[in-house]
Design a protein around this motif. Structure first.
Motif, PDB file in Angstrom:
ATOM      1  N   MET A 135       9.407  29.403  11.804  1.00  0.00           N
ATOM      2  CA  MET A 135      10.832  29.460  12.165  1.00  0.00           C
ATOM      3  C   MET A 135      11.712  28.747  11.138  1.00  0.00           C
ATOM      4  O   MET A 135      12.899  28.595  11.344  1.00  0.00           O
ATOM      5  CB  MET A 135      11.063  28.860  13.547  1.00  0.00           C
ATOM      6  CG  MET A 135      10.876  27.363  13.638  1.00  0.00           C
ATOM      7  SD  MET A 135      11.577  26.699  15.173  1.00  0.00           S
ATOM      8  CE  MET A 135      13.313  27.034  14.909  1.00  0.00           C
ATOM      9  N   ASN A 136      11.118  28.324  10.010  1.00  0.00           N
ATOM     10  CA  ASN A 136      11.844  27.548   9.004  1.00  0.00           C
ATOM     11  C   ASN A 136      12.599  26.403   9.679  1.00  0.00           C
ATOM     12  O   ASN A 136      13.820  26.256   9.540  1.00  0.00           O
ATOM     13  CB  ASN A 136      12.805  28.415   8.191  1.00  0.00           C
ATOM     14  CG  ASN A 136      13.354  27.676   6.973  1.00  0.00           C
ATOM     15  OD1 ASN A 136      12.781  26.685   6.522  1.00  0.00           O
ATOM     16  ND2 ASN A 136      14.471  28.144   6.454  1.00  0.00           N
ATOM     17  N   GLU A 143      14.970  21.751   5.218  1.00  0.00           N
ATOM     18  CA  GLU A 143      14.176  22.668   6.028  1.00  0.00           C
ATOM     19  C   GLU A 143      12.822  22.893   5.365  1.00  0.00           C
ATOM     20  O   GLU A 143      12.581  22.480   4.225  1.00  0.00           O
ATOM     21  CB  GLU A 143      14.930  23.984   6.214  1.00  0.00           C
ATOM     22  CG  GLU A 143      15.336  24.643   4.913  1.00  0.00           C
ATOM     23  CD  GLU A 143      16.365  25.752   5.092  1.00  0.00           C
ATOM     24  OE1 GLU A 143      16.751  26.049   6.234  1.00  0.00           O
ATOM     25  OE2 GLU A 143      16.775  26.325   4.070  1.00  0.00           O
ATOM     26  N   MET A 144      11.921  23.541   6.088  1.00  0.00           N
ATOM     27  CA  MET A 144      10.537  23.686   5.617  1.00  0.00           C
ATOM     28  C   MET A 144      10.450  24.411   4.279  1.00  0.00           C
ATOM     29  O   MET A 144       9.631  24.067   3.427  1.00  0.00           O
ATOM     30  CB  MET A 144       9.702  24.429   6.663  1.00  0.00           C
ATOM     31  CG  MET A 144       9.318  23.595   7.865  1.00  0.00           C
ATOM     32  SD  MET A 144       8.378  22.083   7.477  1.00  0.00           S
ATOM     33  CE  MET A 144       6.884  22.758   6.743  1.00  0.00           C
ATOM     34  N   PHE A 145      11.280  25.407   4.074  1.00  0.00           N
ATOM     35  CA  PHE A 145      11.172  26.189   2.845  1.00  0.00           C
ATOM     36  C   PHE A 145      11.609  25.409   1.612  1.00  0.00           C
ATOM     37  O   PHE A 145      11.398  25.865   0.488  1.00  0.00           O
ATOM     38  CB  PHE A 145      11.941  27.508   2.990  1.00  0.00           C
ATOM     39  CG  PHE A 145      11.100  28.624   3.558  1.00  0.00           C
ATOM     40  CD1 PHE A 145      10.689  29.688   2.786  1.00  0.00           C
ATOM     41  CD2 PHE A 145      10.701  28.595   4.881  1.00  0.00           C
ATOM     42  CE1 PHE A 145       9.903  30.699   3.295  1.00  0.00           C
ATOM     43  CE2 PHE A 145       9.920  29.601   5.427  1.00  0.00           C
ATOM     44  CZ  PHE A 145       9.511  30.656   4.630  1.00  0.00           C
ATOM     45  N   ARG A 172      16.813  29.037  10.091  1.00  0.00           N
ATOM     46  CA  ARG A 172      15.935  29.096  11.254  1.00  0.00           C
ATOM     47  C   ARG A 172      15.142  30.389  11.347  1.00  0.00           C
ATOM     48  O   ARG A 172      14.795  30.843  12.432  1.00  0.00           O
ATOM     49  CB  ARG A 172      16.734  28.858  12.543  1.00  0.00           C
ATOM     50  CG  ARG A 172      17.454  27.525  12.601  1.00  0.00           C
ATOM     51  CD  ARG A 172      16.491  26.359  12.547  1.00  0.00           C
ATOM     52  NE  ARG A 172      17.232  25.105  12.515  1.00  0.00           N
ATOM     53  CZ  ARG A 172      17.603  24.478  11.411  1.00  0.00           C
ATOM     54  NH1 ARG A 172      17.294  24.972  10.223  1.00  0.00           N
ATOM     55  NH2 ARG A 172      18.283  23.350  11.470  1.00  0.00           N
ATOM     56  N   GLN A 173      14.847  30.996  10.220  1.00  0.00           N
ATOM     57  CA  GLN A 173      13.956  32.154  10.231  1.00  0.00           C
ATOM     58  C   GLN A 173      13.291  32.269   8.864  1.00  0.00           C
ATOM     59  O   GLN A 173      13.863  31.928   7.841  1.00  0.00           O
ATOM     60  CB  GLN A 173      14.703  33.429  10.622  1.00  0.00           C
ATOM     61  CG  GLN A 173      15.874  33.790   9.739  1.00  0.00           C
ATOM     62  CD  GLN A 173      15.513  34.769   8.634  1.00  0.00           C
ATOM     63  OE1 GLN A 173      14.468  35.418   8.711  1.00  0.00           O
ATOM     64  NE2 GLN A 173      16.356  34.872   7.637  1.00  0.00           N
ATOM     65  N   SER A 174      12.030  32.743   8.904  1.00  0.00           N
ATOM     66  CA  SER A 174      11.197  32.757   7.704  1.00  0.00           C
ATOM     67  C   SER A 174      10.998  34.141   7.111  1.00  0.00           C
ATOM     68  O   SER A 174      10.525  34.255   5.977  1.00  0.00           O
ATOM     69  CB  SER A 174       9.816  32.172   8.035  1.00  0.00           C
ATOM     70  OG  SER A 174       9.165  33.004   8.996  1.00  0.00           O
ATOM     71  N   GLY A 175      11.280  35.170   7.896  1.00  0.00           N
ATOM     72  CA  GLY A 175      10.936  36.513   7.460  1.00  0.00           C
ATOM     73  C   GLY A 175       9.499  36.883   7.781  1.00  0.00           C
ATOM     74  O   GLY A 175       9.059  37.987   7.462  1.00  0.00           O
ATOM     75  N   ILE A 176       8.753  35.956   8.407  1.00  0.00           N
ATOM     76  CA  ILE A 176       7.382  36.242   8.838  1.00  0.00           C
ATOM     77  C   ILE A 176       7.449  36.858  10.228  1.00  0.00           C
ATOM     78  O   ILE A 176       8.101  36.317  11.120  1.00  0.00           O
ATOM     79  CB  ILE A 176       6.531  34.959   8.849  1.00  0.00           C
ATOM     80  CG1 ILE A 176       6.491  34.331   7.446  1.00  0.00           C
ATOM     81  CG2 ILE A 176       5.116  35.250   9.343  1.00  0.00           C
ATOM     82  CD1 ILE A 176       5.890  32.952   7.404  1.00  0.00           C
ATOM     83  N   ALA A 177       6.797  37.986  10.414  1.00  0.00           N
ATOM     84  CA  ALA A 177       6.934  38.750  11.652  1.00  0.00           C
ATOM     85  C   ALA A 177       6.321  38.011  12.834  1.00  0.00           C
ATOM     86  O   ALA A 177       5.390  37.218  12.686  1.00  0.00           O
ATOM     87  CB  ALA A 177       6.276  40.118  11.495  1.00  0.00           C
TER      88      ALA A 177
END
Length: 293
Positions: A135-136, A143-145, A172-177
């Protein structure tokens, strides 16, 4: 109690209440698979599944979920923070593999002691590495990224390794499904000193002083259009509003807390009430299990 599915790779499988694995402390039962390596993880995701990490940002229904719930343990909760000599420089290091099941708070403390900078903005987030990447997770300080080099993703179709440049990540989003498992990552960090990293962590942690200390999943809603969701909810008079044993925190309106014995139904009722009162479309930051239509 329903019998659990036997495992051929030695996965520990138990039927357990999911409330014990969440920061909110609500959620019914499911079959939990504790996958300790890649072979066990591959078996665990052969049937419909969900992955449960640190249990923050999550509201699980009182009836639980019908799918297997996978938790990463063993090798997938290990960490190798030694610099990779082929990828590291005098100022920047790339670590070995860090498992998706590693608790983020402990990792951040260790990086501080090693004088490695890049993830201190995530201080205080009660997540595991895999979920935090998915969820980054972050704060306004980072943030995580900010600290990722490589992400290993496992699906029923196989395993792949990607870099942040391969993903459409953002706030708050990673692009990972959904349903893709972040099994391991490699970190890209800057060499610093323990004192300098601690100073940044302290600064970021100061901003969290007004947040509640009770059981909570974290922020309920994303900030709509750059406007503070907490401010909108405060202006709507929602602080301290209760449904059952769930309450919108008096310290910060964008947090829902469990006063003791709250149900998921109580929390859903508060979320619906907040959206109704605010009158502005607000997107949940919480993940709901199962999803609501």
């Amino acid at each position: 109690m329903t019998a659990t599915t036997p495992s051929r790779t030695g996965v520990r499988v138990e039927r357990l209440p999911l409330a014990r694995f969440t920061t909110l402390g609500v959620g019914g039962e499911a079959e939990v698979w504790f996958a300790a390596n890649h072979a066990q993880l591959a078996e665990a995701i052969e049937a419909p599944y969900r992955v449960l990490g640190g249990g923050s940002n999550l509201v699980i229904a009182d009836a639980g979920v019908p799918e297997r719930v996978v938790r990463l343990t063993g090798e997938l909760a290990g960490r190798d923070l030694e610099p990779d000599p082929a990828l590291s420089t005098d100022t920047e290091i790339v670590t070995g593999w860090v498992g998706g099941g590693v608790p983020l708070p402990g990792l951040i403390r260790t990086l501080q002691k090693l004088g490695l900078s890049g993830l201190e903005g995530t201080v205080g987030i009660p997540a595991q590495v895999g979920g935090a990447v998915w969820m980054n997770a972050g704060t306004r300080y980072g943030e995580m990224f900010d600290g990722l080099h490589t992400v290993e993703i496992v699906t029923p179709q196989g395993t792949r390794q990607v870099t942040p440049d391969d993903l459409e990540w953002g706030y708050r989003q990673s692009g990972i499904a959904r349903g893709e498992v972040v099994s391991r990552v490699r970190l890209r960090l800057t060499r610093s000193t323990p004192e300098a990293v601690l100073e940044k962590m302290t600064h970021a942690d100061e901003a969290r002083k007004g947040q509640p200390k009770m059981k909570t999943p974290g922020c309920a809603f994303k900030n709509p259009g750059g406007v503070s969701a907490g401010k909108l909810m405060d202006e709507a008079g929602l602080k301290s509003t209760r449904v059952g044993a769930a309450m919108i925190a008096p310290e910060h309106a964008n947090f829902i807390v469990n006063l003791g014995g709250a149900s998921a139904a109580d929390v859903h009722a508060l979320l619906d009430l907040a959206r109704e009162r605010v009158g502005v479309p607000m997107e949940l930051e919480y993940e709901l299990w199962p999803e609501r239509g």
